[in-house]
Design an enzyme around this catalytic site. Structure first.
Site, PDB file in Angstrom:
ATOM      1  N   SER A 184       0.900  -1.384  -0.082  1.00  0.00           N
ATOM      2  CA  SER A 184      -0.008   0.053   0.078  1.00  0.00           C
ATOM      3  C   SER A 184       0.788   1.348   0.025  1.00  0.00           C
ATOM      4  O   SER A 184       0.352   2.489  -0.393  1.00  0.00           O
ATOM      5  CB  SER A 184      -0.931   0.013   1.153  1.00  0.00           C
ATOM      6  OG  SER A 184      -0.283  -0.138   2.121  1.00  0.00           O
ATOM      7  N   HIS A 212      -5.516  -3.752  -1.890  1.00  0.00           N
ATOM      8  CA  HIS A 212      -5.234  -2.713  -3.134  1.00  0.00           C
ATOM      9  C   HIS A 212      -5.000  -3.112  -4.269  1.00  0.00           C
ATOM     10  O   HIS A 212      -4.955  -2.633  -5.447  1.00  0.00           O
ATOM     11  CB  HIS A 212      -3.995  -2.072  -2.598  1.00  0.00           C
ATOM     12  CG  HIS A 212      -4.047  -0.968  -1.439  1.00  0.00           C
ATOM     13  ND1 HIS A 212      -4.653   0.365  -1.951  1.00  0.00           N
ATOM     14  CD2 HIS A 212      -3.828  -1.052  -0.221  1.00  0.00           C
ATOM     15  CE1 HIS A 212      -4.597   0.992  -0.729  1.00  0.00           C
ATOM     16  NE2 HIS A 212      -4.104   0.147   0.256  1.00  0.00           N
ATOM     17  N   LYS A 243     -12.411  -0.050  -0.469  1.00  0.00           N
ATOM     18  CA  LYS A 243     -11.424   0.463  -1.159  1.00  0.00           C
ATOM     19  C   LYS A 243     -12.082   0.503  -2.469  1.00  0.00           C
ATOM     20  O   LYS A 243     -12.971   1.440  -2.802  1.00  0.00           O
ATOM     21  CB  LYS A 243     -10.115   0.020  -1.091  1.00  0.00           C
ATOM     22  CG  LYS A 243      -9.365   0.306   0.226  1.00  0.00           C
ATOM     23  CD  LYS A 243      -7.976  -0.068   0.149  1.00  0.00           C
ATOM     24  CE  LYS A 243      -7.678   0.132   1.941  1.00  0.00           C
ATOM     25  NZ  LYS A 243      -6.789  -0.797   2.655  1.00  0.00           N
TER      26      LYS A 243
HETATM   27  C1  LIG Z   1      -6.764  -1.020   3.982  1.00  0.00           C
HETATM   28  C2  LIG Z   1      -6.195  -2.330   4.338  1.00  0.00           C
HETATM   29  C3  LIG Z   1      -6.786  -3.299   5.051  1.00  0.00           C
HETATM   30  C4  LIG Z   1      -8.121  -3.111   5.842  1.00  0.00           C
HETATM   31  O1  LIG Z   1      -9.161  -2.855   5.052  1.00  0.00           O
HETATM   32  P1  LIG Z   1     -10.362  -2.334   5.612  1.00  0.00           P
HETATM   33  O2  LIG Z   1     -11.535  -2.847   4.804  1.00  0.00           O
HETATM   34  O3  LIG Z   1     -10.301  -0.830   5.341  1.00  0.00           O
HETATM   35  O4  LIG Z   1     -10.632  -2.556   7.118  1.00  0.00           O
HETATM   36  C5  LIG Z   1      -6.113  -4.455   4.796  1.00  0.00           C
HETATM   37  N1  LIG Z   1      -4.595  -4.820   4.220  1.00  0.00           N
HETATM   38  C6  LIG Z   1      -4.326  -3.692   3.734  1.00  0.00           C
HETATM   39  C7  LIG Z   1      -3.225  -4.136   2.810  1.00  0.00           C
HETATM   40  C8  LIG Z   1      -4.851  -2.536   3.484  1.00  0.00           C
HETATM   41  O5  LIG Z   1      -4.409  -1.570   2.769  1.00  0.00           O
END
Ligand SMILES: *Cc1c(COP(=O)(O)O)cnc(C)c1O
Length: 395
Positions: A184, A212, A243
């Site tokens: 990320s 992502h 996301k």
């Molecule tokens: C954002 C993210 C999460 C968490 O996801 P949410 O649905 O926002 O709780 C888990 N792993 C990674 C790599 C992320 O970027």
């Protein structure tokens, strides 16, 4: 002696944050998460959201959420194992399994919950978890909750991973290798074919966090596993619905036996209320849209390429990014935060990211290009980057 309820010990820690220059106020958004937002009362270009496909505020998702509320109500009313499991949640799992081309999908209230709950549930004492050093905080917490031993391998370093597998394999019952699909903070993609090959060679299981990658990589956003055509060879593919999919929630895709076990032992599902039906309805609509057309993901990649090319031509360092996540690496922490502040003063919102989120001396502003941005908005942002970058001697 001060009253303990004055929380003086926290006040002291907050003072330390201020001295280090990392204290901040939460940004406040007036309205939806769009390519242009009203932030703290001012209209600016938004290059900070994970709303990759522009789904968070899409009319079709909003309509589907409202319809689900009309039919099922505002909340699920119970945990899934008691009486919070509605037909709309079952429908969501079915369409996600079809989309991901895996046997089964198990949903959670968030991606964070999914990592915490799944990793803990599928490992036990006598097992070993191997985790990439740049894996997400929710994986780190999931590993902490597990009774298994853990070892960290250097980022994307397959020699290091194999070294550990070679020396440790015989000491443990099960080994679980965990990696982000797309990292990320840098936007690079995990060497998944190599990881799967090593896992198969040493009889280990694999777990990919595709927060992502889902909605971004692969055919119509099917994810990193699809990007490398590895369906059926990764034991656990986690994805987020918060996301690119634009709503909230998380899931893990895999086998039917995985589903059966998680429905008995995943603690966030046993002890926390199911996601609201409105979220499930909106997500089902989002998945249908992705299965209908590649238009959204095509636009995302086209915009990302356009932005990255212009930034590189100006001489900005965008690191090893292979995805729409475009870090602009500055280095020094103070300078990074100043760059982000000045960009905002000039009408572009890009959050600065510094230690401890990334290693010391690799401070960056992280640009998130989406399908929703117009070329004019991206070009305007590039113009502001050029102006501030020159003023600060970055380019
Ligand atoms: C954002 C993210 C999460 C968490 O996801 P949410 O649905 O926002 O709780 C888990 N792993 C990674 C790599 C992320 O970027």
């Amino acid at each position: 002696m001060g009253n303990v309820h004055e929380l003086g010990f926290l006040r002291e820690k907050i003072e330390e944050l201020k001295e280090q220059g990392v204290y901040r106020q939460l940004p406040v958004l007036a309205g939806g998460n769009d390519p242009e937002i009203v932030l703290n009362g001012r209209k600016v270009i938004n290059l900070s959201s994970n709303n990759y496909l522009g789904f968070a505020n899409h009319p079709r998702l909003k309509r589907a959420a409202i319809d689900a509320i009309e039919k099922y109500g505002a909340g699920a009313g119970a945990v899934r194992t008691i009486v919070g499991n509605m037909t709309i949640h079952e429908e969501l799992e079915e369409i996600l399994a079809e989309f991901k081309r895996e046997e089964a999908v198990f949903i959670y209230q968030s991606g964070f919950n999914c990592n915490m709950g799944t990793i803990q549930a599928v490992t036990e004492r006598g097992d070993l978890i191997l985790s990439d050093e740049l894996n997400h905080a929710s994986i780190i917490d999931g590993v902490r909750l597990s009774r298994a031993d853990k070892a960290i391998f250097r980022h994307g370093d397959m020699n290091h991973l194999e070294e550990i597998l070679k020396t440790e394999r015989d000491k443990y019952k099960n080994i679980l290798i965990i990696t982000d699909g797309v990292f990320s903070m840098d936007g690079d993609i995990a060497p998944l074919p190599d990881i799967v090959e090593l896992a198969e060679k040493y009889g280990a299981m694999t777990y990919v966090d595709d927060a992502h990658g889902s909605g971004v990589l692969g055919e119509s956003g099917r994810g990193t596993v699809d990007h490398f055509s590895l369906q059926g060879r990764v034991d656990f593919t986690m994805g987020t619905l918060s996301k690119a999919i634009g709503v909230v929630g998380g899931y893990v895709a895999g086998s039917k036996v995985m589903y059966e076990w998680l429905s008995h032992r995943a603690r966030p599902v046993l002890f926390s209320t199911t996601m609201p039906p409105s979220a499930a309805g909106a997500i089902i609509e989002a998945i249908k849209m992705l299965m209908e057309t590649t238009e959204y993901t095509d636009r995302l990649w086209d915009n990302a390429k356009h932005f990255k090319e212009k930034m590189n031509a100006l001489g900005f360092n965008t690191g090893n990014s292979q995805t729409p996540i475009t870090p602009v690496i500055i280095g020094d922490e103070g300078k990074t935060m100043e760059f982000s502040r000045k960009l905002l003063e000039n009408g572009v919102f890009v959050s600065g990211i510094v230690f401890p989120t990334v290693p010391v001396g690799t401070g960056r502003v992280r640009c998130m290009v989406t399908a929703g941005h117009s070329k004019e908005q991206l070009d305007q942002a590039v113009k502001v980057f050029a102006k501030v970058g020159r003023e600060m001697g970055i380019i």
